[in-house]
Design an enzyme around this catalytic site. Structure first.
Site, PDB file in Angstrom:
ATOM      1  CE1 TYR A 132      -2.804  -3.197   0.309  1.00 18.08           C
ATOM      2  CE2 TYR A 132      -4.314  -1.760   1.441  1.00 18.08           C
ATOM      3  CZ  TYR A 132      -4.045  -2.952   0.814  1.00 18.08           C
ATOM      4  OH  TYR A 132      -5.026  -3.897   0.696  1.00 18.08           O
ATOM      5  CE  LYS A 179       0.913 -17.952   1.100  1.00 15.90           C
ATOM      6  NZ  LYS A 179       0.101 -19.149   1.336  1.00 15.90           N
ATOM      7  CG  ASP A 212      -2.433 -19.904   3.477  1.00 14.71           C
ATOM      8  OD1 ASP A 212      -1.846 -19.672   4.555  1.00 14.71           O
ATOM      9  OD2 ASP A 212      -1.929 -20.590   2.583  1.00 14.71           O
ATOM     10  CG  ASP A 236      -7.666  -3.695   2.978  1.00 11.25           C
ATOM     11  OD1 ASP A 236      -8.748  -3.466   3.539  1.00 11.25           O
ATOM     12  OD2 ASP A 236      -7.369  -3.239   1.861  1.00 11.25           O
ATOM     13  CG  ASP A 240     -13.448  -5.316   4.446  1.00  7.86           C
ATOM     14  OD1 ASP A 240     -13.030  -4.534   5.327  1.00  7.86           O
ATOM     15  OD2 ASP A 240     -13.989  -4.933   3.390  1.00  7.86           O
TER      16      ASP A 240
END
Ligand code: NAD
Length: 480
Positions: A132, A179, A212, A236, A240
């Site tokens: 970002y 990750k 994951d 992010d 959500d």
């Protein structure tokens, strides 16, 4: 009872779309709680763009936030394709609010597929770094590259914040989801810093899991989590997902906390299709105001507002986003009901006991290596030729120089001098050069670029650094 003699000034950004309605509701409720706050309403977003301010944030608003240090904010519309930047991004960049904190808790009276499971978790997302930072380049007309920037300092700030936040809410577990199995240096940095810092918080259990798996676990058994810390993009997406576990956007509050400034806002956007109709659910913004009250130390008022919201929801006073047909109340009526319920306590939901949060200070740089060496360079070149042709041309170009060609890879897979399997290639190649002897000097690197420029045009260069003998670069699957 007011918790402090002097009122605390708060910058209020009503925002766009449903923003003025939901911030208006939150303001009335906070005032009715007796909290000693003084509001300083300011402009950001649509009105600022209409005045021709391309950043979306006028100087008076920046001055107000610099003074008050605390903001309650409505959603801001992101302009589409008019050359303006997002006012949210402007605010985040100006005030370095590095910790995005999104709590999700099962609320009484709000029906979700997870009702009765006791979901009560907080996603702590690093808010500044990662992909970002927006550092993107076209390497060739058909290959784009985005830099995933992760700093040790950024990791330490967010990890320490996650533990401090857990302590402030009396929580006993922090999970770190990364990750790191694939992105060993970037995502791995968060895992390593997490494992380094965790022992300093012996009262809090610490676990690492792959992101994951975390996504899967959040859907299968979300009640196992308490605080989850993540890098920006993972956080992010999964925050959500998490907000969906607690009833959706109408119920999802958030705090963006920095070392000096904190901005409290709902997760949702401007909801243009319902703006101005007095139907928006103000709960998310009101719960954001509850987080704000705790941040400024108004714990009693925060508990009172939280309890009043819970009692209201328990008594099935619902806005149209969750109400059964025909029973919905509007934004104003919902706020009136919350105000009428101030002083009452939820039968089923006990607000947590909160202590002030200590926002951690982290030194400018982490440990410095005793010895560093440049042991080679990855030079990215553009070519539509086959890998063997490129390999031969590059070998000829550097023949007799201080460097030799070690390998060529395409999108992370080594294809020269040896290859495994079948790879569909693109026109951007990573060519690894190593010095024939010793370390690679800048003069040798410049000579290398000049030599290969005639064979294949180069697009960018990365030095291969070693810090105290440890490689600071990734290997290909062939291990080079
Ligand atoms: P949105 O959150 O505005 O709306 C998504 C859906 O949820 C819509 O159906 C909407 O009606 C509903 N919804 C959202 N909040 C609600 C509430 N409080 N009560 C009842 N229903 C609600 O997302 P979007 O449509 O993708 O974005 C609209 C605009 O908001 C865009 O310009 C976007 O950039 C901006 N946005 C701003 C922020 C922010 O300022 N922090 C965050 C997200 C989106």
């Amino acid at each position: 009872m007011p918790s402090a003699a002097t009122p605390r000034t708060i910058t209020l950004l009503p925002g766009d779309g449903i923003g003025p309605e939901v911030t208006g509701a939150a303001r009335r409720i906070v005032d009715a709680s007796g909290a000693r706050v003084r509001w300083e309403p300011c402009v950001a977003g649509g009105e600022a763009f209409a005045r021709g301010i391309a950043s979306g944030v006028p100087q008076e608003t920046i001055d107000s936030i610099s003074r008050t240090r605390v903001v309650l904010k409505g959603p801001l519309a992101t302009p589409l394709g008019k050359g303006e930047r997002s006012a949210n991004v402007t605010l985040r960049g100006l005030f370095e609010t590095f910790a995005n904190t999104r709590p999700v808790r099962e609320l009484p009276g709000v029906r979700t597929p997870y009702a009765g499971r006791g979901v009560d978790l907080v996603v702590v997302r690093e808010n500044v770094e990662d992909l970002y930072a927006g550092i993107e380049h076209m390497q060739t007309p058909g290959v784009a590259q985005g830099l995933k920037l992760i700093s040790r300092k950024g990791c330490e700030k967010i990890v320490r914040f996650a533990f401090e936040f857990a302590r402030s809410e009396g929580r006993s577990k922090v999970s770190c989801a990364t990750k790191s199995n694939i992105m060993k240096l970037t995502e791995g940095m968060l895992q390593h810093v997490f494992e380094e810092v965790a022992p300093e918080y012996p009262d809090i259990a610490a676990e690492h899991l792959l992101v994951d798996n975390c996504a899967h676990q959040l859907v299968m058994a979300p009640e196992q989590f308490s605080v989850i810390v993540m890098t920006n993009m993972n956080g992010d997406i999964l925050s959500d997902l998490a907000s969906g576990l607690g009833g959706g956007l109408g119920f999802a509050p958030s705090a963006n906390i920095g070392s000096g400034v904190a901005i409290f806002e709902a997760v949702h956007g401007t909801a243009p299709s319902i703006a101005g109709k007095d139907v928006a659910n103000p709960t998310a913004l009101v719960l954001s105001a509850v987080m704000m009250l705790r941040f400024i130390g108004a714990f009693a008022e925060a508990d009172a507002v939280e309890n009043a919201v819970l009692v209201t929801l328990e008594s099935h006073v619902h806005t149209s986003d969750i109400a059964r047909v025909g029973t919905a109340v509007g934004t104003t009526a919902f706020a009136d009901a919350v105000i009428a319920n101030l002083g009452r306590h939820s039968r089923t939901f006990v607000p947590r006991a909160h202590k002030p949060i200590r926002v951690p200070a982290v030194p400018a740089t982490g440990p410095r290596p005793g010895h560093r060496a440049v042991v080679g360079a990855d030079v990215f070149v553009e070519s539509t030729a086959g890998v063997d042709t490129i390999g031969t041309a590059l070998q000829q170009a550097v023949a007799g120089s201080a460097v030799s060609l070690q390998m060529i890879a395409n999108r992370g897979t080594q294809l020269w001098p040896s290859r495994a399997g079948e790879t569909d290639v693109v026109d951007s190649w990573r060519c690894r050069f190593v010095p024939v002897a010793g370390e690679l000097s800048d003069a040798q690197l410049l000579d290398l670029l000049q030599r290969i420029g005639t064979a294949c045009p180069w697009t960018h260069v990365e030095k291969l650094n070693q810090f105290d003998g440890v490689n600071g670069f990734s290997k290909t699957q062939e291990g080079r």
